[in-house]
Every structure is written in C-alpha cells, then in structure tokens.
Write a protein that holds these residues in place. Structure first.
Motif, PDB file in Angstrom:
ATOM      1  N   ASP A  43      49.482  71.002  44.128  1.00  0.00           N
ATOM      2  CA  ASP A  43      48.101  71.232  43.703  1.00  0.00           C
ATOM      3  C   ASP A  43      47.160  70.221  44.345  1.00  0.00           C
ATOM      4  O   ASP A  43      46.072  70.571  44.815  1.00  0.00           O
ATOM      5  CB  ASP A  43      47.991  71.130  42.176  1.00  0.00           C
ATOM      6  N   ARG A  44      47.589  68.975  44.375  1.00  0.00           N
ATOM      7  CA  ARG A  44      46.726  67.943  44.967  1.00  0.00           C
ATOM      8  C   ARG A  44      46.542  68.170  46.455  1.00  0.00           C
ATOM      9  O   ARG A  44      45.449  67.992  46.996  1.00  0.00           O
ATOM     10  CB  ARG A  44      47.323  66.556  44.713  1.00  0.00           C
ATOM     11  N   SER A  45      47.629  68.572  47.144  1.00  0.00           N
ATOM     12  CA  SER A  45      47.514  68.783  48.581  1.00  0.00           C
ATOM     13  C   SER A  45      46.700  70.033  48.898  1.00  0.00           C
ATOM     14  O   SER A  45      46.210  70.196  50.004  1.00  0.00           O
ATOM     15  CB  SER A  45      48.905  68.911  49.210  1.00  0.00           C
ATOM     16  N   ALA A  46      46.535  70.915  47.903  1.00  0.00           N
ATOM     17  CA  ALA A  46      45.788  72.161  48.128  1.00  0.00           C
ATOM     18  C   ALA A  46      44.303  72.033  47.819  1.00  0.00           C
ATOM     19  O   ALA A  46      43.530  72.930  48.105  1.00  0.00           O
ATOM     20  CB  ALA A  46      46.379  73.286  47.275  1.00  0.00           C
ATOM     21  N   ARG A  47      43.882  70.915  47.221  1.00  0.00           N
ATOM     22  CA  ARG A  47      42.475  70.790  46.851  1.00  0.00           C
ATOM     23  C   ARG A  47      41.575  70.732  48.078  1.00  0.00           C
ATOM     24  O   ARG A  47      41.947  70.172  49.103  1.00  0.00           O
ATOM     25  CB  ARG A  47      42.264  69.525  46.012  1.00  0.00           C
ATOM     26  N   ILE A  48      40.396  71.253  47.947  1.00  0.00           N
ATOM     27  CA  ILE A  48      39.430  71.246  49.039  1.00  0.00           C
ATOM     28  C   ILE A  48      38.175  70.528  48.583  1.00  0.00           C
ATOM     29  O   ILE A  48      37.872  70.456  47.397  1.00  0.00           O
ATOM     30  CB  ILE A  48      39.089  72.684  49.490  1.00  0.00           C
ATOM     31  N   SER A  49      37.450  69.941  49.537  1.00  0.00           N
ATOM     32  CA  SER A  49      36.292  69.106  49.205  1.00  0.00           C
ATOM     33  C   SER A  49      34.971  69.872  49.250  1.00  0.00           C
ATOM     34  O   SER A  49      33.945  69.343  48.832  1.00  0.00           O
ATOM     35  CB  SER A  49      36.220  67.922  50.171  1.00  0.00           C
ATOM     36  N   ARG A  50      34.977  71.097  49.746  1.00  0.00           N
ATOM     37  CA  ARG A  50      33.752  71.910  49.762  1.00  0.00           C
ATOM     38  C   ARG A  50      34.049  73.285  49.149  1.00  0.00           C
ATOM     39  O   ARG A  50      34.009  74.319  49.812  1.00  0.00           O
ATOM     40  CB  ARG A  50      33.237  72.068  51.201  1.00  0.00           C
ATOM     41  N   HIS A  85      31.730  77.827  44.126  1.00  0.00           N
ATOM     42  CA  HIS A  85      31.464  77.484  42.725  1.00  0.00           C
ATOM     43  C   HIS A  85      32.626  77.871  41.821  1.00  0.00           C
ATOM     44  O   HIS A  85      33.035  77.109  40.941  1.00  0.00           O
ATOM     45  CB  HIS A  85      30.172  78.174  42.252  1.00  0.00           C
ATOM     46  N   ARG A  86      33.193  79.039  42.040  1.00  0.00           N
ATOM     47  CA  ARG A  86      34.268  79.502  41.157  1.00  0.00           C
ATOM     48  C   ARG A  86      35.588  78.766  41.402  1.00  0.00           C
ATOM     49  O   ARG A  86      36.529  78.884  40.604  1.00  0.00           O
ATOM     50  CB  ARG A  86      34.482  81.001  41.331  1.00  0.00           C
ATOM     51  N   ASP A  87      35.686  78.002  42.513  1.00  0.00           N
ATOM     52  CA  ASP A  87      36.908  77.269  42.818  1.00  0.00           C
ATOM     53  C   ASP A  87      36.829  75.793  42.446  1.00  0.00           C
ATOM     54  O   ASP A  87      37.757  75.036  42.714  1.00  0.00           O
ATOM     55  CB  ASP A  87      37.223  77.376  44.310  1.00  0.00           C
ATOM     56  N   ILE A  88      35.712  75.356  41.822  1.00  0.00           N
ATOM     57  CA  ILE A  88      35.557  73.943  41.492  1.00  0.00           C
ATOM     58  C   ILE A  88      36.501  73.562  40.347  1.00  0.00           C
ATOM     59  O   ILE A  88      36.570  74.241  39.329  1.00  0.00           O
ATOM     60  CB  ILE A  88      34.103  73.620  41.093  1.00  0.00           C
ATOM     61  N   ASP A  89      37.220  72.459  40.554  1.00  0.00           N
ATOM     62  CA  ASP A  89      38.042  71.882  39.494  1.00  0.00           C
ATOM     63  C   ASP A  89      37.145  70.890  38.755  1.00  0.00           C
ATOM     64  O   ASP A  89      37.004  69.729  39.144  1.00  0.00           O
ATOM     65  CB  ASP A  89      39.250  71.172  40.116  1.00  0.00           C
ATOM     66  N   TRP A  90      36.510  71.368  37.657  1.00  0.00           N
ATOM     67  CA  TRP A  90      35.479  70.568  36.996  1.00  0.00           C
ATOM     68  C   TRP A  90      36.045  69.302  36.358  1.00  0.00           C
ATOM     69  O   TRP A  90      35.397  68.254  36.351  1.00  0.00           O
ATOM     70  CB  TRP A  90      34.760  71.408  35.937  1.00  0.00           C
ATOM     71  N   ASP A  91      37.235  69.374  35.839  1.00  0.00           N
ATOM     72  CA  ASP A  91      37.823  68.199  35.193  1.00  0.00           C
ATOM     73  C   ASP A  91      37.977  67.052  36.196  1.00  0.00           C
ATOM     74  O   ASP A  91      37.551  65.916  35.943  1.00  0.00           O
ATOM     75  CB  ASP A  91      39.182  68.562  34.592  1.00  0.00           C
ATOM     76  N   ILE A 116      35.443  68.653  43.898  1.00  0.00           N
ATOM     77  CA  ILE A 116      36.875  68.853  44.130  1.00  0.00           C
ATOM     78  C   ILE A 116      37.226  70.255  43.676  1.00  0.00           C
ATOM     79  O   ILE A 116      36.904  70.652  42.549  1.00  0.00           O
ATOM     80  CB  ILE A 116      37.719  67.823  43.358  1.00  0.00           C
ATOM     81  N   GLY A 117      37.875  70.996  44.545  1.00  0.00           N
ATOM     82  CA  GLY A 117      38.191  72.379  44.209  1.00  0.00           C
ATOM     83  C   GLY A 117      39.648  72.713  44.426  1.00  0.00           C
ATOM     84  O   GLY A 117      40.395  71.977  45.074  1.00  0.00           O
ATOM     85  N   TYR A 118      40.060  73.822  43.835  1.00  0.00           N
ATOM     86  CA  TYR A 118      41.411  74.327  44.051  1.00  0.00           C
ATOM     87  C   TYR A 118      41.456  75.051  45.383  1.00  0.00           C
ATOM     88  O   TYR A 118      40.553  75.801  45.733  1.00  0.00           O
ATOM     89  CB  TYR A 118      41.807  75.318  42.951  1.00  0.00           C
ATOM     90  N   GLY A 119      42.542  74.841  46.145  1.00  0.00           N
ATOM     91  CA  GLY A 119      42.688  75.597  47.389  1.00  0.00           C
ATOM     92  C   GLY A 119      43.055  77.030  47.086  1.00  0.00           C
ATOM     93  O   GLY A 119      43.966  77.299  46.309  1.00  0.00           O
TER      94      GLY A 119
END
Length: 400
Positions: free
Chosen positions: A175-182, A185-191, A214-217
C-alpha cells in the motif's frame, strides 16, 4: 495448618530435590555419587533417558570406549515407537523434539522413519520434516501417505503461526509503495494526508493546510511486484526449504505479488505451479546433492520481466559448485537493472550456518549483504525489499 516454608524440613526437601535432579542428569551407576534411588515415574523417566543417553553397563567394555555414552534403543521399530510414547508422556513437547533429533543423529534411526508406526508416534517439527524429505527417494509407498500427513501437520502449524503477520506486513508495504503524490480527489487518502500536514495547522482557522496530498495508487488491484524465491536444496538447508515453501505459499496468496519459487542443487526446478499447496512443493524438492548457484540465478534472471518491480531472494549457504565469477556477474547485472537482491544464508531459527565467507563478502561488496534470517524477521525483510528501504539486517555476531 500449612507446611513450613523454612526451617530444617524445607532445607531437607530442597536437598532431596537437588539430589533427585542430579541423579536424573547423571544417569545413575556407581559413579553418579548421589546415592539417590528413583521410584515410580522418576524411574520411568530415567529409563527413557538412559535408552538414549545411558552408559554402558560396567564390564561390558573395558577398553578405551568403556563408560562412553552409547545407544540403548536397538533397531526395533515397535521398541522405538514405545520409547517415543514414553518421552511424550514424561516430557514437554520442546524437550521431546530435542530428544527425537538426538535419537536420529546419535543412534542412526533415520531408516526407522520409513516405518508407518514409527511416524505415527513422533512429535512432528521442522527438523523431522527435513529428515523425511531427505528420505523420500527410499521411502516405501506404504509410508508415503503417513509421511505426507506428518509434513502437512507441521506446514499447517507454520502457516497458522506465520501467515497473518506476513500478509499484514506485506500488504502495508505494498500500500505504501502504491501511494501517489498527485491523486485525484476520489483517490486521496485523507487520514495519511492530514497526518502528513499537521505541521501546517492554522489555529486561527482551526484547519490544516494540505500542502502535500497522499493518495492510493489505482494500480493497487493489479500485479505490481514480482518476488522470486531461489532456494538451495542441499542437505544443510533442510529447515530453510521448509520455511521458504510455507512463505512462498503465503506470498502467492497475495494478489499484488506475482511469486515464483525455484529450488536447485546442480539442477534447477521451478515449483511455482505447486505453490497453492506447500506440501506438494516440499515433496517436489530433493534434499542433498551438489550446488550450482550460477545456474539457478541464470534461470531466475531469464524469468524477470520488470526488473524495477522485482525482488529476488537467494537462500543459500553460498558454497558454490558452479562458476563463481559468473554468479557474481549475474547478481551485479540484476542489481544494475533495478532488481532488489536479497541473500539469506538461512531461513530458520538456528542462526547463521557454516557458509562461504568469501562469497558472502563478494556479494556484500555488490550491495547484497548475506545474513541469516529467522522466520519472524522474514516479513520485515520482504517489506523493506518491496519498499526499497534498507534491510533490517541482524547482527551476524549474535547469530553464530
């Protein structure tokens, strides 16, 4: 009225208990010096110990070997089965497993493991599985199903112990390696976004300014990491083969990881198709024989399609029977292409085995340090490799 805990009576009881324990340790005979006579269950325990660790009766051998500890179980499978039942009655499981290993090593009882009644009596553990796997070539058909049942019992125990933490650790790493920085809106990991921007909290507005999102890939649902387990199946690696097979099955159950399992001696066998059942994997191995690491790595290298997303785990004591320089060139080439290369001298609880230190040093110089890894540490090692972080390498001095 309770018995006194101090005073002459208590001291006498403590002294008697010490003599009893020393008598069990020393094994009796004229030289034990305790003068303690064992009765009942103590006598039965002493008999079970004497069968494995007992001394020769006086006068039986007056030569140089007189008094040396010798065997007392003989070669009778029913007799050994009864002895196994006795030690399971008198000692805890951890002690039983040690005594079984001693019996196999000291008394040469490997052949008796080919007897179904013998297998049904043993307390199964990783070391017993390794012994059974080394006997598969000579195992009669009448014993094979019993042996598989013993192996399956151990495998299921290991999976129950190791699978949950392994899946949780590696899922988090993926999950961490899949996160994206841009992210959209619907992919934002708000926590995680809020936690990463707490330093930007504005008290007057009672809000956090999210400078970094920070978003989910969105690729997380597809296979994005490849893991190749390359396992040396020489006789000294038996426990490592057992653990690696279990971990291979666990990794294969994760949709985000494409797992390949390769075992080798002087030949190379790809057991990937059997990863859904680690027992089939184990019976597909053939412990013993020579070692050709270069040949095994050549096969693994030929199967890599996305080097930057691949982790290769070589599990070997590094005693190379193939072409040493070619082996090192292959490791260097894989690392240069982006492969994360991990070298484990062992995957077991026993620490570092005997290993080729020259080859280990050469791999370390290439940025692939070799170290022994316990099963408990393996998920953390894999998580670090998947995230391309420094590996949690234990202190080798503590492993010897």
């Amino acid at each position: 009225m309770s018995a006194p805990t101090t005073g002459p009576g208590a001291r006498d009881d403590a002294a008697a208990e010490r003599l009893r324990r020393w008598r069990l340790v020393l094994g009796g005979g004229g030289a034990d010096g305790t003068g303690c006579e064992l009765r009942g269950q103590d006598a039965a325990m002493d008999g079970a110990l004497a069968s494995l660790y007992g001394r020769q009766p006086a006068g039986e051998n007056n030569g140089a070997d007189a008094g040396r500890r010798t065997a007392g179980l003989g070669a009778s499978a029913p007799g050994v089965a009864r002895w196994l039942g006795d030690i399971r009655t008198y000692f805890p499981t951890s002690v039983v497993q040690v005594m079984q290993r001693d019996a196999i090593d000291r008394l040469g009882l490997s052949a008796l493991l080919l007897e179904p009644e013998m297998l049904e009596a043993v307390e199964a553990d990783v070391h017993l599985v390794g012994t059974l796997l080394s006997l598969t070539k000579v195992m009669p058909e009448t014993t094979r199903e019993t042996a598989r049942a013993v192996v399956r019992k151990v495998v299921e125990q290991l999976e129950k112990k190791l699978a949950t933490r392994t899946r949780a650790t590696l899922t988090g790493a993926l999950d961490r390696s899949a996160r994206i920085s841009r992210p959209r809106h619907r992919d934002i990991d708000w926590d995680r976004t809020i936690r990463a921007n707490l330093k930007n909290y504005l008290p007057e507005y009672r809000t956090v300014v999210p400078e970094r999102l920070i978003g989910y890939g969105r690729a997380a649902q597809s296979v994005k990491k490849e893991v190749v387990l390359c396992i040396d199946q020489s006789g000294s690696m038996a426990a490592s083969v057992v653990y690696a097979s279990v971990f291979g099955a666990v990794l294969a159950s994760l949709r985000a990881i494409d797992t390949r399992l390769v075992v080798f001696d002087t030949a190379v066998v790809d057991l990937t198709d059997q990863l859904d059942d680690p027992v089939d994997v184990l019976f597909g191995t053939q412990l013993g024989g020579g070692t050709d690491i270069n040949r095994a790595l050549a096969y693994c290298q030929s199967r890599i399609t996305r080097p930057a997303e691949t982790v290769v785990v070589l599990i070997s004591d590094l005693y190379e029977g193939g072409i040493r320089d070619e082996m090192l060139k292959r490791v260097a080439a894989m690392k240069a292409s982006g492969v994360q290369f991990v070298t484990l001298l062992a995957l077991s609880d026993e620490g570092a085995p005997a290993y080729d230190r020259e080859h280990a040093a050469a791999l370390a110089a290439l940025g692939a340090p070799a170290f022994a890894c316990t099963p408990d540490l393996f998920p953390d090692v894999m998580a670090a490799a998947l995230e391309k972080r420094p590996l949690p390498i234990p202190d080798m001095a503590e492993q010897r």
